[in-house]
Design an enzyme around this catalytic site. Structure first.
Site, mmCIF file in Angstrom:
data_model
loop_
_atom_site.group_PDB
_atom_site.id
_atom_site.type_symbol
_atom_site.label_atom_id
_atom_site.label_comp_id
_atom_site.label_asym_id
_atom_site.label_seq_id
_atom_site.Cartn_x
_atom_site.Cartn_y
_atom_site.Cartn_z
ATOM 1 N N HIS A 100 -2.481 0.800 7.081
ATOM 2 C CA HIS A 100 -2.848 0.587 5.678
ATOM 3 C C HIS A 100 -3.310 1.920 5.104
ATOM 4 C CE1 HIS A 100 -3.894 -1.677 2.136
ATOM 5 N NE2 HIS A 100 -5.114 -1.171 2.146
ATOM 6 N N CYS A 147 0.809 -1.221 0.000
ATOM 7 C CA CYS A 147 0.000 0.000 0.000
ATOM 8 C C CYS A 147 0.841 1.270 0.000
ATOM 9 C CB CYS A 147 -0.999 -0.008 1.148
ATOM 10 S SG CYS A 147 -0.274 0.122 2.792
ATOM 11 N N HIS A 179 -6.210 0.925 -3.591
ATOM 12 C CA HIS A 179 -5.189 0.486 -2.639
ATOM 13 C C HIS A 179 -4.578 -0.830 -3.085
ATOM 14 C CE1 HIS A 179 -7.692 -2.472 -0.068
ATOM 15 N NE2 HIS A 179 -8.398 -2.189 -1.131
#
Length: 180
Positions: free
Chosen positions: A136, A84, A148
């Site tokens: 994240h 990510c 993502h």
């Protein structure tokens, strides 16, 4: 034989835990609340800012061009795979020529908070997916969606902020645009 199976299971679970991570992050910070918060560290006006506001829009287009790119823990480029923060830092560098850290929590520390109500395409969204803040992240693309690089199902993809999984783990948003 039993010891070998136990060792194999322990190794497999350790590898799975490592692969589930987005990127390396600092040690977990003690949490007294599950509410999103501003990252710790020095608070300053020296946030990372894109020089051209059009770069935000270009980030979204670039991110969409990476859809279906494979996930790789620690990945920093599409050829080898992306995680990510690797995806975000790669896109920012390609669009602006400037580098962000390859770590979601450090990127959160270096970028300016923005409220959900003011979220614009190209802003960054952060989630607590590993029982630690900012573990994240993704790039907001508008209309409640973001791009993502998740470890689950291993491909760059689009998700909704209001999905039950991400809504319950939302940690806040940051912008790369100057405060206007």
């Amino acid at each position: 034989m039993v010891v070998r199976k136990l060792l194999h299971a322990l190794t497999a679970s350790t590898i799975a835990a490592l692969v589930a991570a987005c990127s390396s992050v600092p040690a977990p910070r003690p949490e007294t609340s599950t509410a999103p918060r501003i990252p710790s560290g020095p608070v300053s006006a020296d946030y990372f800012v894109l020089e051209d506001p059009e770069h935000s829009r270009e980030m979204v287009i670039f991110a969409l061009g990476l859809l279906d790119t494979g996930y790789r823990f620690g990945g920093r480029n599409p050829d080898a795979g992306l995680d990510c923060s690797g995806m975000v830092s790669y896109i920012v560098e390609q669009v602006s020529g400037r580098r962000l850290p390859h770590n979601a929590a450090q990127i959160a520390d270096r970028t300016r908070p923005v409220s959900l109500a003011l979220l614009q395409p190209g802003d960054l969204v952060f989630f607590n997916t590993m029982n630690r803040p900012y573990s994240h992240m993704g790039i907001y693309m508008g209309e409640g969606r973001f791009v993502h690089a998740p470890s689950s199902r291993g491909r760059v993809r689009v998700e909704r902020l209001d999905s039950p999984y991400f809504r319950s783990r939302f940690d806040g948003a940051r912008t790369l645009l100057a405060d206007s």
